[in-house]
Design a protein around this motif. Structure first.
Motif, PDB file in Angstrom:
ATOM      1  N   TYR A  76       1.294  -0.949   0.439  1.00 40.86           N
ATOM      2  CA  TYR A  76       0.291  -0.326   0.160  1.00 40.86           C
ATOM      3  C   TYR A  76       1.167   1.345  -0.137  1.00 40.86           C
ATOM      4  N   ILE A  77       0.126   2.390  -0.488  1.00 45.99           N
ATOM      5  CA  ILE A  77       1.209   3.768  -0.649  1.00 45.99           C
ATOM      6  C   ILE A  77       0.451   5.047  -0.066  1.00 45.99           C
TER       7      ILE A  77
ATOM      8  N   SER B 162       1.456   3.993  13.832  1.00 45.71           N
ATOM      9  CA  SER B 162       2.202   3.373  11.683  1.00 45.71           C
ATOM     10  C   SER B 162       3.932   3.310  12.115  1.00 45.71           C
ATOM     11  N   PRO B 163       4.335   2.183  11.315  1.00 47.23           N
ATOM     12  CA  PRO B 163       5.689   1.124  11.083  1.00 47.23           C
ATOM     13  C   PRO B 163       6.268   1.930  11.127  1.00 47.23           C
ATOM     14  N   PRO B 164       7.829   1.654  10.936  1.00 39.17           N
ATOM     15  CA  PRO B 164       9.022   2.173  10.479  1.00 39.17           C
ATOM     16  C   PRO B 164       8.684   1.911   8.579  1.00 39.17           C
ATOM     17  N   GLU B 165       8.162   1.001   8.135  1.00 35.48           N
ATOM     18  CA  GLU B 165       8.743   1.283   6.551  1.00 35.48           C
ATOM     19  C   GLU B 165       7.735   2.531   6.521  1.00 35.48           C
ATOM     20  N   TRP B 166       6.868   2.842   6.832  1.00 39.46           N
ATOM     21  CA  TRP B 166       5.899   3.425   6.152  1.00 39.46           C
ATOM     22  C   TRP B 166       6.298   5.459   6.613  1.00 39.46           C
TER      23      TRP B 166
ATOM     24  N   HIS C  19       7.186   5.498   2.777  1.00 38.61           N
ATOM     25  CA  HIS C  19       5.707   5.384   2.592  1.00 38.61           C
ATOM     26  C   HIS C  19       5.155   4.224   1.312  1.00 38.61           C
ATOM     27  N   ASN C  20       5.120   3.219   2.003  1.00 32.71           N
ATOM     28  CA  ASN C  20       4.660   2.366   1.390  1.00 32.71           C
ATOM     29  C   ASN C  20       4.734   1.062   3.231  1.00 32.71           C
TER      30      ASN C  20
END
Length: 309
Positions: free
Chosen positions: A198-199, A208-212, A216-217
């Motif tokens: 998801y973007i 929200s997690p580190p990857e976001w 930003h995904n």
């Protein structure tokens, strides 16, 4: 600004849906009460069903706040994705395909030119988990375990229906203060599960997690599990572990209360920096802390607060 993403929704309850669109207007079926809360999602009011006096909650959504639209079977008009997801979770049906840990949609109405109204069950007495923790401070581990088990099982049901909530947090969990049973609410940030990334993200940043934060995904299941780690920390320590982006990407929570090693282990697993290192929902239920927490002695400070009834 409106998002023009439109998703076609398959519903097993298409017959029930067709029967809904000759229904009487909202004003003849429900009475709108006091404002309960408002935010980016819209406003929520207390309400009452006129036919039997049932207490309900009524969510008002302006069309210009809808981020994603859905097309339902045999309905020419688009509806907010939230309504479509709630229908898929069993709202408006008597088919029995519902889950006690998910708030039930009783009805919905389109107000031409103004938006939508969604009518929900309103359990009594209840408060959201944010207020529950605020009043009591950090929760005893066996209470946190009871809540987490129910939340995970409800999320498993969502997953079985192809839905990811994307905004799991204490404010979106209702607690029955007599039974300590929970219900997940607010699917306004929800989406259909997909295996690709998801973007877009409309949830709460501190969950929200580190990857976001960094890229930003994210993928649906690791996002959910990360937010569960934040939530479990919140329950047993009395507050969330991360407030700033740099704290999230470090993924190294500092435990502010004395809690069992088993509980710390589960939190740290859920808050693994790499998405692929996080447990599945099934793994969480099988974790030793989930099996033994009923016998764990509370090591945090005594709260001496009697739950409100």
């Amino acid at each position: 600004m409106l998002d023009n993403r439109i998703v076609d929704i398959h519903l097993e309850q298409a017959e029930d849906l067709r029967g809904k669109h000759g229904k009487e207007p909202f004003e003849t079926q429900y009475q709108l009460g006091l404002l309960l809360g408002s935010g980016g999602f819209g406003s929520v009011f207390a309400g009452q069903r006129i036919s039997d006096g049932l207490q309900v909650a009524i969510k008002q959504i302006s069309s210009d706040r809808v981020q994603q639209w859905a097309r339902l079977p045999d309905n020419p008009n688009l509806v907010p994705m939230e309504i479509a997801l709630l229908l898929r979770l069993g709202g408006e049906t008597n088919s029995g395909k519902t889950h006690s840990g998910i708030i039930r949609m009783l009805d919905w109405f389109e107000l031409p030119g103004r938006g939508f109204l969604i009518v929900f069950e309103r359990p009594q007495p209840c408060q959201d988990l944010f207020d529950y923790i605020t009043e009591r401070g950090c929760l005893e581990e066996h209470i946190a375990q009871r809540f987490l088990r129910q939340i995970v099982e409800a999320l498993q049901f969502c997953e079985s229906r192809g839905i990811v909530h994307r905004d799991i947090k204490d404010e979106n969990v209702l607690v029955d203060t007599r039974t300590r049973n929970i219900k997940i609410i607010d699917f306004g940030s929800g989406a259909l599960i997909k295996e690709s990334e998801y973007i877009d993200f409309e949830g709460t940043r501190v969950y929200s997690p580190p990857e976001w934060i960094l890229h930003h995904n994210y993928h649906a299941r690791p996002l959910t599990v990360w937010s569960l780690g934040v939530l479990l920390f919140d329950m047993v320590c009395g507050d969330i572990p991360f407030e700033r982006d740099r704290e999230i990407v470090q993924a190294n929570p500092s435990f502010t209360k004395r809690i069992s090693k088993e509980c710390q282990s589960l939190i740290l697993w859920c808050l693994s920096y790499r998405p692929e290192d996080r447990p599945s929902l099934e793994d969480i239920l099988l974790h030793p802390w989930m099996e033994t927490s009923e016998d764990i002695v509370d090591l945090s400070e005594e709260q001496n607060i009697t739950p409100s009834l």
